[in-house]
Scaffold this motif. Structure first.
Motif: not given
Ligand SMILES: Nc1ncnc2c1ncn2[C@@H]1O[C@H](COP(=O)(O)OP(=O)(O)OP(=O)(O)O)[C@@H](O)[C@H]1O
Length: 231
Positions: A197-213
């Protein structure tokens, strides 16, 4: 546009969210993944103005979110994991009640139109909420968001506990909302749904956004691998 600029939230010495920078345009569906405690709900709560940022800003159409600031809350709708509604009232009555709370007074036809658009079957409109399934409650939640006329819709774990058919219906509605120019910001643990469903995804680790695409060109298996490598 939703924008986070160096958005940070600390609880004592614990950084629940650290220097978050992201933007979500109208028409986008941003799916935020991350383990339990990664900071997803904290991010949503900061945009909703439910908690105060320690530093940085959450902006909605350029307006900084501040706790109890009506300007930004009017532009935002929120669908929690479990949509809390009045069990003794029907779907239409709940929608009417929450629309009025948001300052909108609709006639019966308009209210039922919102429920139809949210995918609720017509024969349930006048049944008490206490008889609704989780998916049906969620549809009333979507109808409330539609009635609020919000350009930005936040969702926290919206498909958890939904059966495959309800998930599919939910996905379809999200796509329709995005095609109408609404922005959706969704915290989810469901990788397949995020990529679907997403057009973009983000991955968060321990309070930080470590990946977006972008989700274009990535499938669920690839995203799962990326997720497991990242977290
Ligand atoms: N009111 C609070 N007081 C202290 N710590 C808090 C508070 N709210 C959240 N936290 C902490 O902030 C961190 C981020 O929590 P958050 O609820 O944002 O995670 P999450 O990614 O939404 O997790 P989940 O997937 O389990 O919902 C966690 O370590 C949590 O314990």
């Amino acid at each position: 546009m939703l924008k986070a600029v160096n958005l940070t939230k600390t609880y004592g010495k614990h950084e629940a969210l650290r220097q978050l920078n992201l933007s979500v345009d109208k028409g986008e569906i941003f799916c935020l993944l991350g383990q339990n405690g990664a900071g997803k709900t904290t991010t949503i709560n900061l945009f909703l103005g439910l908690i105060e940022a320690t530093s940085g800003e959450a902006l909605v159409d350029g307006i900084a979110v501040q706790p109890n600031n009506n300007k930004t809350t009017q532009m935002i709708a929120y669908i929690p994991e479990v949509v809390q509604l009045y069990g003794n009232l029907s779907g239409v009555e709940n929608l009417n009640f929450f629309s009025r709370l948001a300052g909108y007074k609709y006639d019966h036809t308009t209210l039922t139109d919102f429920l139809s658009k949210a995918g609720l079957q017509e024969n349930a409109f006048h049944n008490k909420l206490s008889s609704y399934s989780k998916g049906m409650r969620q549809k009333v939640g979507i109808a409330i968001a539609l009635a609020k006329n919000a350009d930005y819709i936040f969702m926290d774990e919206p498909i958890s506990g939904l059966d495959p058919k309800a998930t599919l219906e939910f996905t379809k509605i999200c796509r329709e909302l995005s095609a109408e120019g609404k922005a959706i910001f969704m915290a989810t643990h469901d990788i397949f749904n995020a990529v679907n469903v997403g057009t973009k995804i983000g991955i968060m680790k321990e309070g930080e956004l470590v990946h977006t695409s972008d989700t274009k060109g990535i499938n669920a298996t690839e995203l799962q691998d990326l997720y497991l490598k990242t977290i």
